[in-house]
Design a protein around this motif. Structure first.
Motif, PDB file in Angstrom:
ATOM      1  N   CYS A 329       0.832  -1.214   0.000  1.00  0.00           N
ATOM      2  CA  CYS A 329       0.000   0.000   0.000  1.00  0.00           C
ATOM      3  C   CYS A 329       0.864   1.261   0.000  1.00  0.00           C
ATOM      4  O   CYS A 329       0.526   2.264  -0.633  1.00  0.00           O
ATOM      5  CB  CYS A 329      -0.928   0.001   1.208  1.00  0.00           C
ATOM      6  SG  CYS A 329      -2.198  -1.284   1.146  1.00  0.00           S
ATOM      7  N   LYS A 330       1.973   1.189   0.708  1.00  0.00           N
ATOM      8  CA  LYS A 330       2.862   2.351   0.732  1.00  0.00           C
ATOM      9  C   LYS A 330       3.443   2.603  -0.650  1.00  0.00           C
ATOM     10  O   LYS A 330       3.507   3.760  -1.109  1.00  0.00           O
ATOM     11  CB  LYS A 330       3.989   2.123   1.739  1.00  0.00           C
ATOM     12  CG  LYS A 330       4.932   3.313   1.879  1.00  0.00           C
ATOM     13  CD  LYS A 330       5.998   3.055   2.933  1.00  0.00           C
ATOM     14  CE  LYS A 330       6.927   4.270   3.060  1.00  0.00           C
ATOM     15  NZ  LYS A 330       7.974   4.044   4.080  1.00  0.00           N
ATOM     16  N   TRP A 333       0.781   3.971  -2.784  1.00  0.00           N
ATOM     17  CA  TRP A 333       0.545   5.362  -2.368  1.00  0.00           C
ATOM     18  C   TRP A 333       1.574   6.299  -2.990  1.00  0.00           C
ATOM     19  O   TRP A 333       1.239   7.419  -3.410  1.00  0.00           O
ATOM     20  CB  TRP A 333       0.597   5.447  -0.847  1.00  0.00           C
ATOM     21  CG  TRP A 333       0.561   6.854  -0.324  1.00  0.00           C
ATOM     22  CD1 TRP A 333      -0.529   7.653  -0.204  1.00  0.00           C
ATOM     23  CD2 TRP A 333       1.676   7.622   0.132  1.00  0.00           C
ATOM     24  NE1 TRP A 333      -0.166   8.873   0.304  1.00  0.00           N
ATOM     25  CE2 TRP A 333       1.177   8.888   0.520  1.00  0.00           C
ATOM     26  CE3 TRP A 333       3.035   7.369   0.252  1.00  0.00           C
ATOM     27  CZ2 TRP A 333       2.013   9.879   1.011  1.00  0.00           C
ATOM     28  CZ3 TRP A 333       3.852   8.359   0.745  1.00  0.00           C
ATOM     29  CH2 TRP A 333       3.347   9.593   1.121  1.00  0.00           C
ATOM     30  N   GLU A 334       2.819   5.865  -3.073  1.00  0.00           N
ATOM     31  CA  GLU A 334       3.863   6.689  -3.682  1.00  0.00           C
ATOM     32  C   GLU A 334       3.582   6.917  -5.161  1.00  0.00           C
ATOM     33  O   GLU A 334       3.809   8.011  -5.687  1.00  0.00           O
ATOM     34  CB  GLU A 334       5.224   6.023  -3.483  1.00  0.00           C
ATOM     35  CG  GLU A 334       5.716   6.059  -2.034  1.00  0.00           C
ATOM     36  CD  GLU A 334       7.003   5.286  -1.841  1.00  0.00           C
ATOM     37  OE1 GLU A 334       7.404   4.578  -2.786  1.00  0.00           O
ATOM     38  OE2 GLU A 334       7.603   5.389  -0.745  1.00  0.00           O
ATOM     39  N   LEU A 337       0.790   9.372  -5.291  1.00  0.00           N
ATOM     40  CA  LEU A 337       1.295  10.691  -4.912  1.00  0.00           C
ATOM     41  C   LEU A 337       2.037  11.340  -6.072  1.00  0.00           C
ATOM     42  O   LEU A 337       1.892  12.549  -6.321  1.00  0.00           O
ATOM     43  CB  LEU A 337       2.224  10.566  -3.696  1.00  0.00           C
ATOM     44  CG  LEU A 337       2.847  11.861  -3.178  1.00  0.00           C
ATOM     45  CD1 LEU A 337       1.765  12.836  -2.724  1.00  0.00           C
ATOM     46  CD2 LEU A 337       3.815  11.586  -2.034  1.00  0.00           C
ATOM     47  N   TRP A 387      -6.708   4.846  -9.876  1.00  0.00           N
ATOM     48  CA  TRP A 387      -7.277   4.342  -8.636  1.00  0.00           C
ATOM     49  C   TRP A 387      -7.931   2.976  -8.852  1.00  0.00           C
ATOM     50  O   TRP A 387      -7.863   2.101  -7.985  1.00  0.00           O
ATOM     51  CB  TRP A 387      -8.279   5.348  -8.083  1.00  0.00           C
ATOM     52  CG  TRP A 387      -8.998   4.914  -6.843  1.00  0.00           C
ATOM     53  CD1 TRP A 387     -10.325   4.939  -6.608  1.00  0.00           C
ATOM     54  CD2 TRP A 387      -8.414   4.378  -5.649  1.00  0.00           C
ATOM     55  NE1 TRP A 387     -10.618   4.467  -5.370  1.00  0.00           N
ATOM     56  CE2 TRP A 387      -9.460   4.113  -4.744  1.00  0.00           C
ATOM     57  CE3 TRP A 387      -7.113   4.100  -5.252  1.00  0.00           C
ATOM     58  CZ2 TRP A 387      -9.257   3.583  -3.489  1.00  0.00           C
ATOM     59  CZ3 TRP A 387      -6.896   3.571  -3.984  1.00  0.00           C
ATOM     60  CH2 TRP A 387      -7.961   3.316  -3.124  1.00  0.00           C
ATOM     61  N   ARG A 420      -7.306   3.108   5.334  1.00  0.00           N
ATOM     62  CA  ARG A 420      -6.495   4.306   5.071  1.00  0.00           C
ATOM     63  C   ARG A 420      -6.205   4.440   3.585  1.00  0.00           C
ATOM     64  O   ARG A 420      -6.197   5.553   3.036  1.00  0.00           O
ATOM     65  CB  ARG A 420      -5.193   4.224   5.874  1.00  0.00           C
ATOM     66  CG  ARG A 420      -5.412   4.339   7.388  1.00  0.00           C
ATOM     67  CD  ARG A 420      -4.134   4.093   8.158  1.00  0.00           C
ATOM     68  NE  ARG A 420      -4.396   4.000   9.588  1.00  0.00           N
ATOM     69  CZ  ARG A 420      -4.422   5.038  10.400  1.00  0.00           C
ATOM     70  NH1 ARG A 420      -4.211   6.245   9.924  1.00  0.00           N
ATOM     71  NH2 ARG A 420      -4.667   4.884  11.683  1.00  0.00           N
ATOM     72  N   LEU A 421      -5.972   3.321   2.924  1.00  0.00           N
ATOM     73  CA  LEU A 421      -5.750   3.374   1.481  1.00  0.00           C
ATOM     74  C   LEU A 421      -6.999   3.873   0.766  1.00  0.00           C
ATOM     75  O   LEU A 421      -6.908   4.675  -0.177  1.00  0.00           O
ATOM     76  CB  LEU A 421      -5.360   1.985   0.957  1.00  0.00           C
ATOM     77  CG  LEU A 421      -5.078   1.912  -0.552  1.00  0.00           C
ATOM     78  CD1 LEU A 421      -3.854   2.750  -0.908  1.00  0.00           C
ATOM     79  CD2 LEU A 421      -4.878   0.477  -0.990  1.00  0.00           C
ATOM     80  N   VAL A 424      -7.244   7.551   1.170  1.00  0.00           N
ATOM     81  CA  VAL A 424      -6.309   8.201   0.238  1.00  0.00           C
ATOM     82  C   VAL A 424      -6.903   8.200  -1.165  1.00  0.00           C
ATOM     83  O   VAL A 424      -6.853   9.207  -1.886  1.00  0.00           O
ATOM     84  CB  VAL A 424      -4.948   7.477   0.261  1.00  0.00           C
ATOM     85  CG1 VAL A 424      -4.056   7.978  -0.865  1.00  0.00           C
ATOM     86  CG2 VAL A 424      -4.258   7.689   1.591  1.00  0.00           C
TER      87      VAL A 424
END
Length: 904
Positions: A329-330, A333-334, A337, A387, A420-421, A424
């Motif tokens: 997920c991180k 997320w990057e 972003l 997404w 949390r994802l 986001v």
């Protein structure tokens, strides 16, 4: 107008600009001269009449073909001529000719200014031509003089100067060609420095310069080389563009965009960028999962690299599942972003470009606006696409492992990461996370259903092992003080997870075993209680909550359920429904342990309200499994329904409710009942939050739960404490003592009977025992009031029952009854602060009924249905029997029977 011109042409006339001087033809047709024109124009005429005359001219006169007017008119003459008709016809033709002549004159005068202007222009042109002829003549004359004056040496000097200029130009060209030959080195350096705009600018300038010297044979090879170099730059530029997807750097991206703008390929760059983002998502998730799979497998076998992502996800071990998910997920997320920052860059530079275009020229603005609009739409569309790709990759990962194998804390952490994802993602593109929501909702409902069933079984175990000892907490303790670390929205979803984060802080500090880390199942020992700091705990604090370890366990479960609900709002209704079952089961257990007594309702006092009875019946039907053993003949549907139910709990054998010294387990009853009331209060605190997350269509369920279940918790006090009140006083002994009293005395007594003293001693003993219990457990004022109210109410009803057992009674005996009751009230008021005394009127009204006459008694019987048939019958037989006849007595007894009939 067209007809006039046609007529003029037919007559051989031209318009004034064409031939104004050819008046001979006009004269031959008798066209009026200037004077005649002036006279014609000055004559008063009617334009409409003239136009009608012109319109009356036959069409043949306007024909452009050869046409003989005279012949045409002569052929029209009749065989027999009439002078008058001929003259009239002639006058008509003259009028038509005059109208046409006048119209022609008007047209000539109208065109005359244009003719004069054109004539002036021709005259000016003729003058210019004459001047040009003079200049040419002078030029030829001077050329002849120069030819005769120059020598051959002068011409040789000019030739050498020309050669010099040509050689200088050639040297400059050679130097330029030499520079072009060396540009490849500089281009390579610029590419290494990632100066893509400078490299492209230099390459384009070299190509432009090369096209200038394309007549040299060496340039053709250079042109080919420059073209290859430009293609190489584009390839490196595409690689540089792909780096943006994982780590957006504003300076790097600015250079890339400037380079593409120089190439005129901004739209192509945007298409390529979206392809790179799609590829980056796939490569990112594959590499993350592959890394964990290879790490956990203990070898670097290449077989995993050949697997599809979907198959690779099935090889993730449970131990590495959560760290892998967090890193996955991180990493995603990057990527998201980077895309978001890419959009910000374009928004910022679009505004700057718009400002520059408004201040500068408008050249190319339309094309720039088109590119800007294309890029904007592409980026906006890409938000949802990116997404969706992220959701599908995460969904595939989630489906690769059965989440039911995880413990609650681990499962919650998985949901927390996904939640949390999704937050986001929703902020990223402004749309809901349908793909992830549906996937995680199904798994969460299944997981939570099984988890909840296990928790209900644990709750039953807690209840069956609960000894209902007071569990001390601070006086200001409430569910609002229980903080769950994983609920804090400010904490990162990717930080290290604390496995104890779901344990309430109060439990961690005060009730968790320091060695095992587990909350105790059994009650805290009294030695432990004595070791507590008195400043922290006080059993007799006025506002200290009364609760047990089981209550704390339920609160702890509620906290976990709230945590689940906050993380995954789509299953909020299921979670709240399960949470309500925790309260339902706790309430049903308290009632089963301490409040169930079939003899209570027979008193007719309405101790259990209809709402409470409805609630208990609902809980029993929907949640309690009344069949202990499985029935092999039961249908599959019935078996499935039983899986949703829990067996009825049984009170621990350690809890003794039969000892009079302890007021029949009053301490345990108080702890149990008041812990339920405290739990209901905590649920009341949670109602606004639950209402906020509950779907609108499901809110009636929540309202019903609070109005019909939570609010009935305090109503359990009456039936539970009634059992204590029914045993705390020896009412049967009092009836025996009253039966020995002689009520048909002949004189008024001044001394009350001994049964009053016996009853008061029972109340004094009850008061002492109540004080003893209060030393163990704080007895809240509402509980104390209910106990006293129940005891007094039972005592008063016992007194009335004793009076109803009287066989003979005189007026003096009725006075003695009043004396006894007043003595009882006077002494009783010193023992309790309850005012007014419960059922005081019940006794006094019954005693006063002894004095009623026959007619008054009949009305009184119909108005006072709170008395039993036996009590009313006694009034008729004993009190009135001595002074009424048999018929009157039968009438009153019949009235009593009518009242009693509906009760049967």
């Amino acid at each position: 107008m067209q007809k006039i011109k046609s007529l003029m042409t037919r007559q051989g006339l031209k318009s004034p600009p064409e031939s104004l001087s050819d008046l001979g033809a006009i004269e031959s047709l008798r066209v009026p001269g200037k004077e005649e024109f002036r006279e014609l124009r000055e004559q008063p005429t009617d334009p409409q009449a003239e136009q009608e005359l012109i319109n009356s001219i036959e069409e043949v006169y306007f024909s452009t073909d050869s046409f003989d007017i005279v012949k045409y008119e002569l052929e029209k003459l009749p065989p027999v001529l009439n002078l008058q008709e001929l003259e009239e016809y002639r006058d008509k033709l003259k009028q038509q000719q005059a109208a046409v002549s006048k119209k022609v004159a008007d047209l000539i005068l109208e065109k005359q200014p244009a003719y004069v202007k054109e004539l002036e222009r021709v005259t000016s042109l003729q003058t210019g031509l004459q001047l040009a002829a003079v200049i040419c003549t002078n030029g030829r004359r001077h050329l002849n003089i120069a030819k005769e004056g120059f020598t051959q040496a002068s011409l040789g000097l000019l030739a050498n100067q020309r050669k010099r200029q040509l050689l200088i130009g050639l040297l400059k060209s050679l130097r330029t060609i030499k520079t072009l030959q060396r540009t490849d080195v500089r281009l390579s350096e610029m590419l290494e420095e990632e100066d893509y705009p400078g490299a492209i600018q230099l390459c384009l300038e070299c190509q432009k310069a090369a096209s200038t010297f394309k007549h040299y044979s060496c340039i053709s090879e250079l042109n080919s080389k420059l073209q290859d170099t430009l293609e190489q730059i584009e390839e490196q530029l595409d690689v540089a563009l792909s780096k943006i997807c994982k780590n957006f750097d504003i300076n790097h991206y600015t250079k890339v965009q400037q380079a593409y703008r120089l190439l005129g390929k901004t739209q192509t760059a945007m298409d390529q960028l979206h392809m790179h983002f799609t590829q980056a998502i796939h490569n990112t998730v594959f590499q993350v999962v592959l890394g964990y799979v290879e790490l956990c497998s203990g070898n670097t076998d290449t077989k995993f690299q050949k697997l599809q992502y979907k198959d690779l996800c099935t090889h993730v071990t449970p131990d590495s599942y959560i760290p892998c998910l967090a890193d996955l997920c991180k990493a995603l997320w990057e990527v998201m972003l980077s895309y978001y920052r890419t959009m910000e860059w374009h928004e910022k530079h679009d505004n700057e470009d718009t400002t520059s275009a408004s201040e500068g020229s408008n050249m190319g603005t339309e094309e720039t606006n088109f590119d800007r609009g294309y890029i904007k739409k592409k980026l906006e569309h890409g938000l949802t696409r990116i997404w969706q790709d992220v959701q599908l990759k995460v969904k595939t990962y989630l489906l690769g492992t059965d989440l039911s194998i995880f413990k609650y804390d681990d499962f919650i952490f998985v949901l927390d990461i996904i939640s949390r994802l999704m937050q986001v993602g929703e902020e990223f593109c402004g749309s809901k996370s349908e793909v992830l929501q549906e996937s995680i909702r199904k798994q969460s409902v299944n997981y939570f259903k099984n988890y909840h069933r296990t928790r209900l079984d644990e709750l039953r175990m807690f209840l069956e092992n609960e000894t209902w000892e007071l569990c001390p907490v601070k006086s200001n303790f409430s569910i609002l003080q229980l903080h769950y670390e994983s609920d804090e929205q400010e904490k990162s979803a990717y930080q290290e997870y604390d496995s104890d984060s779901d344990v309430p802080e109060e439990l961690k500090r005060d009730y968790v075993d320091e060695q095992t880390g587990d909350a105790p199942v059994k009650s805290v020992s009294r030695e432990t209680l004595k070791s507590r700091k008195k400043s922290d705990y006080s059993l007799n604090k006025v506002n200290a909550p009364i609760l047990t370890n089981t209550t704390l366990n339920v609160i702890r479960l509620v906290g976990k359920y709230m945590q689940m609900m906050n993380i995954l709002k789509p299953i909020a209704f299921d979670v709240i429904h399960f949470m309500s079952q925790l309260f339902d089961y706790y309430l049903y257990a308290i009632y089963t342990f301490f409040g169930r007594n079939d003899s209570l309702e027979s008193t007719g006092l309405g101790l259990s309200s209809s709402r409470l009875r409805t609630t208990l019946n609902r809980i029993q039907e929907s949640l309690i499994d009344m069949e202990v053993s499985a029935d092999p003949t039961a249908t599959l549907t019935a078996a499935e329904e039983r899986k949703e139910k829990v067996p009825s709990p049984h009170l621990s054998h350690l809890v003794v409710l039969t000892s009079g010294d302890t007021l029949y387990g009053l301490a345990e009853r108080v702890v149990a009942t008041e812990s339920l009331v405290f739990l209901a209060e905590q649920f009341e605190f949670l109602q606004p939050h639950l209402d906020a997350v509950m779907p609108a269509v499901k809110k009636p369920f929540l309202q019903q739960f609070y109005s019909q279940t939570v609010s009935t918790a305090s109503e359990l006090r009456k039936p539970i404490y009634w059992i204590v009140a029914g045993k705390a006083i020896d009412y049967e002994q009092m009836l025996l003592l009253m039966a020995n009293v002689k009520w048909d005395v002949k004189e008024i007594m001044s001394q009350h009977n001994i049964y009053v003293d016996a009853l008061l001693k029972e109340f004094e003993q009850f008061n002492r025992r109540l004080n003893e219990v209060s030393k163990r457990v704080r007895i809240p004022l509402p509980v104390s009031n209910i106990l006293w109210e129940h005891c007094i109410r039972l005592a008063n009803r016992t007194i009335v029952e004793g009076y109803a057992n009287v066989k003979k009674c005189s007026n003096e005996g009725r006075a003695l009854m009043q004396l006894d009751f007043q003595q009882f009230l006077m002494k009783l008021e010193k023992l309790t602060d309850i005012r007014p005394i419960p059922d005081k009127e019940f006794v006094e009204t019954y005693i006063k009924a002894y004095y009623l006459t026959e007619n008054d008694m009949e009305r009184w019987i119909k108005e006072h249905r709170e008395y039993s048939t036996k009590q009313l019958t006694n009034l008729v037989n004993v009190c009135l029997g001595s002074h009424i006849n048999k018929k009157a007595r039968q009438k009153l007894l019949a009235a009593i029977d009518d009242i009693d009939r509906p009760k049967r």
